[in-house]
Design an enzyme around this catalytic site. Structure first.
Site, PDB file in Angstrom:
ATOM      1  N   CYS A  76       0.842  -1.196   0.000  1.00 44.35           N
ATOM      2  CA  CYS A  76       0.000   0.000   0.000  1.00 44.35           C
ATOM      3  C   CYS A  76       0.877   1.245   0.000  1.00 44.35           C
ATOM      4  CB  CYS A  76      -0.915  -0.011   1.228  1.00 44.35           C
ATOM      5  SG  CYS A  76      -2.101   1.352   1.187  1.00 44.35           S
ATOM      6  N   CYS A  80      -1.738   4.041   7.176  1.00 37.20           N
ATOM      7  CA  CYS A  80      -2.730   4.195   8.257  1.00 37.20           C
ATOM      8  C   CYS A  80      -2.245   3.460   9.505  1.00 37.20           C
ATOM      9  CB  CYS A  80      -4.077   3.629   7.825  1.00 37.20           C
ATOM     10  SG  CYS A  80      -4.615   4.282   6.238  1.00 37.20           S
ATOM     11  N   CYS A  83      -3.935   0.074  10.347  1.00 40.90           N
ATOM     12  CA  CYS A  83      -4.095  -0.891   9.240  1.00 40.90           C
ATOM     13  C   CYS A  83      -4.048  -2.330   9.775  1.00 40.90           C
ATOM     14  CB  CYS A  83      -2.971  -0.694   8.226  1.00 40.90           C
ATOM     15  SG  CYS A  83      -3.104  -1.820   6.825  1.00 40.90           S
TER      16      CYS A  83
HETATM   17  S1  SF4 Z   1      -5.738   0.712   5.946  1.00 37.77           S
HETATM   18 FE1  SF4 Z   1      -3.826  -0.250   5.254  1.00 37.77          FE
HETATM   19  S2  SF4 Z   1      -4.283  -0.996   3.224  1.00 37.77           S
HETATM   20 FE2  SF4 Z   1      -5.891   0.500   3.717  1.00 37.77          FE
HETATM   21  S3  SF4 Z   1      -5.151   2.449   2.931  1.00 37.77           S
HETATM   22 FE3  SF4 Z   1      -4.462   2.331   5.025  1.00 37.77          FE
HETATM   23  S4  SF4 Z   1      -2.415   1.455   4.964  1.00 37.77           S
HETATM   24 FE4  SF4 Z   1      -3.399   1.055   2.998  1.00 37.77          FE
END
Ligand code: SF4
Length: 354
Positions: A76, A80, A83
């Site tokens: 990604c 986040c 995540c």
């Molecule tokens: S939650 Fe994880 S997979 Fe989804 S956008 Fe954020 S970092 Fe990327």
């Protein structure tokens, strides 16, 4: 000769009558049974003495992969902090293998596929994803094909090429305040996540794809009121998740994220829901509802069992088939139905005004 011997034996006459009556009953019963099965293809089979064998019962109880989430990549471009499907590998199956797995799932009863990640538009700039979306709709004829994305990598060209084959596009957005998105990590550099969200919303309208929003409620956005913006964007569904800890993903020693500081209580989550009670498309998902009510396939096409608070993989459906792998999925079908897992998920049935 025959008649005379029969009249000579009343017992033989009685036996013949009983036998005839039994034959008539057996014939009528077998016809009714045949008609019932013919009329109810796909329904539960008629219960009979033969059908109640243990192995047949196990077969009937086998989980059907009606709705599957295929996280085909873990990579990604966002970071986040909460995540829970992190970049622990960079593996992606070759396209033909992924298609083989999707076909196996369809043969096992799959009706809805959701492609997720990681960021699904990252690999081959969305072309790999587009080819799978096209295959699932045009070749496998699945009623519903959807994607969950952070939206940052999507280009209009993708809609022009693959939009016809996609039913639903869900974009993750946790806040309408850019600062909060930066704090959460739901961003790449200084690019505006919110501007992008509005742009994708208009492409969805233009290319006739149902638009959905997913939000993770956590300690940084729990007090926000998003009513106005959500009403403006008018998604078909607004999925609101309570931030969830998964050992090995966003909690514990082997994890790539430490999400403890994002966690909120049931009460905080409920207060957020109460504040947005006027938003009719809101679909709430507490930790309890979320944990085992998704059939999750990882990048190797292994089902992930979250019952122990971590993701324990089954063997790959490509090696052992769907039926064997799914028995290790920990999937809670009752909770799946309770959380409204089955809904109008084909854009043809949504009667949207484009
Ligand atoms: S939650 Fe994880 S997979 Fe989804 S956008 Fe954020 S970092 Fe990327």
């Amino acid at each position: 000769m025959l008649l005379s011997s029969l009249f000579a034996s009343p017992r033989a006459v009685l036996e013949l009558c009983v036998h005839s009556v039994l034959c008539i009953f057996a014939s009528v019963f077998s016809k009714v049974r045949f008609l019932y099965r013919g009329a109810c293809r796909g329904a539960q089979p008629l219960v009979s003495a033969v059908d109640s064998r243990p192995e047949q019962r196990a077969e009937d109880n086998a989980t059907t992969p009606t709705s599957v989430n295929y996280h085909f990549t873990r990579k990604c471009n966002y970071k986040c902090g909460f995540c829970f499907h992190t970049a622990k590998t960079s593996f992606v199956l070759p396209l033909e293998e992924a298609k083989r797995g999707l076909k196996l799932l369809k043969e096992a009863g799959m009706e809805k596929i959701n492609f997720s990640g990681g960021e699904p538009f990252l690999h081959e700039r969305g072309d790999f994803l587009g080819k799978m979306v096209q295959y699932c709709k045009a070749d496998l004829q699945l009623p519903s094909v959807s994607i969950v994305s952070n939206g940052s990598m999507i280009k209009e060209k993708w809609f022009q090429k693959y939009g016809d084959f996609l039913d639903i596009l869900a974009i993750s957005c946790d806040s309408f305040d850019e600062e909060t998105n930066q704090t959460i990590g739901r961003t790449q550099g200084r690019k505006s996540h919110i501007e992008n969200l509005y742009k994708i919303r208009s492409w969805c309208q233009q290319y006739k794809v149902a638009f959905k929003i997913n939000s993770v409620i956590n300690s940084f956005n729990a007090l926000e009121d998003m009513t106005e913006q959500i009403n403006q964007l008018n998604p078909v569904r607004w999925k609101v998740f309570q931030c969830l800890l998964i050992d090995g993903e966003n909690a514990g020693e082997a994890a790539l994220r430490e999400a403890e500081r994002f966690v909120i209580s049931e009460q905080q989550f409920q207060e957020f829901l109460d504040r947005h009670s006027a938003v009719s498309c809101l679909v709430p998902e507490s930790n309890e509802k979320m944990r085992n009510s998704y059939l999750i396939l990882d990048e190797y096409m292994r089902f992930l069992d979250c019952r122990e608070g971590r993701k324990d993989p089954s063997r790959s459906i490509l090696d052992v088939g769907v039926k064997d792998a799914i028995s290790f999925s920990g999937f809670d079908e009752k909770m799946f139905l309770k959380r409204g897992g089955v809904y109008v998920w084909s854009k043809a049935d949504m009667k949207l005004e484009w």
